[in-house]
Design a protein around this motif. Structure first.
Motif: not given
Length: 326
Positions: A29-35, A293-300
């Protein structure tokens, strides 16, 4: 590969003979364009809209739109009181399709079974027939969702619990489609020992129905504390996410960085049902209806708990440096 293509591959094979990644089927399941990636999580919900299920669904739609969610996770006990009668049970439409109607919720739903689901026709929820009725629905026993940013390991925890076999009381559990308890649980444990070691994701989560740590009605599930928790601790799992207790809660493991997150308040809640265990790691407990809700980025990572009115009751913010693999 697209979700629909992977589902086609899955449907043409046996439900009990999953393709090999360890022995767990993997869905990309791909992440968004901003990863980044975001999703909602709820559990213990399917009551044909009753006990504020419809109101929770309405707020999920609003939050889902604001966060532009990628998918929804269900932590089990999807249909009350006793699962589905069959794959043609109208409870599927009345408790799922006709309830979660917001445009933002028309995304893939990844679901596990709970103990109440096993009191009906458990395999009905795994059936491709339901996915033909509502393409959002995907419920399997144990599997992996991989977005590169996060690996989420979904675990069928009901067969771990001894009392469902030895002391079922008035309930009848549907064990069709799985082998004897000990070998079946043993195979799941082997899969979970292998799969995280192959993960290159920045974040790692495990979803199961039953609690590992909880201050709610059911408290800790001892079989998971003994058999599953050591594997999570040894494999740098960030979050264990579950339902079963009809509440919202956040408990920090006192022996590792794991955060235990309960989202089991999708409909009927148990007001005032609070135990004294696990108080040292307790960060948050709420005994009303709601979701997470869960929000993820590479660092947060940002995890928020919402009540039935859409109010944010608690926020967990976590950060880490990006992994570097040789």
């Amino acid at each position: 590969m697209s979700i629909s293509f992977l589902l086609t591959l899955f449907i043409t094979s046996s439900l009990s003979s999953l393709s090999a990644y360890a022995q767990l089927l993997r869905f990309s399941h791909s992440s968004k364009h901003d990863a980044s990636l975001s999703f909602l999580m709820l559990g213990d919900w399917g009551r044909r809209g009753a006990f504020n299920q419809s109101q929770v669904a309405f707020q999920m739609g609003k939050v889902g739109e604001r966060l532009d969610i990628d998918f929804v996770v269900s932590t089990g006990d999807n249909f009350y009181d006793n699962g589905l009668i069959s794959e043609h049970d109208n409870a599927f439409a009345e408790s799922f399709t006709k309830i979660y109607t917001a445009e933002s919720l028309q995304k893939q739903w990844y679901s596990v079974l709970g103990n109440h689901d096993y009191r009906g026709d458990a395999e009905a929820q795994l059936s491709p027939v339901l996915r033909e009725m509502d393409s959002r629905w995907l419920c399997l026993r144990s599997f992996i969702v991989d977005s590169e940013l996060v690996d989420i390991f979904f675990v069928d925890t009901t067969p771990f619990v001894e009392k469902y076999f030895t002391e079922p009381q008035k309930h009848k559990y549907d064990w069709g489609g799985i082998g004897p308890q000990k070998p079946d649980v043993g195979n799941v444990i082997k899969d979970l020992e292998l799969a995280p070691k192959e993960s290159r994701a920045q974040w790692r989560g495990v979803v199961g129905h039953h609690t590992i740590r909880s201050v709610g009605h059911h408290g800790d599930t001892q079989e998971l504390v003994e058999k599953l928790l050591p594997i999570l601790q040894a494999n740098n799992i960030d979050f264990y996410m579950n339902g079963h207790d009809h509440c919202l809660e956040h408990i920090s493991d006192t022996e590792s960085p794991i955060q235990f997150l309960t989202s089991g308040a999708g409909s009927k809640a148990w007001s005032g049902d609070l135990q004294q265990m696990n108080r040292r790691g307790l960060n948050f407990f709420y005994d009303g209806q709601g979701f997470m809700s869960v929000q993820l980025t590479q660092t947060h990572a940002t995890i928020e708990f919402y009540d039935v009115f859409g109010n944010v009751l608690h926020t967990l913010a976590s950060s880490k440096q990006p992994h570097s693999f040789m």
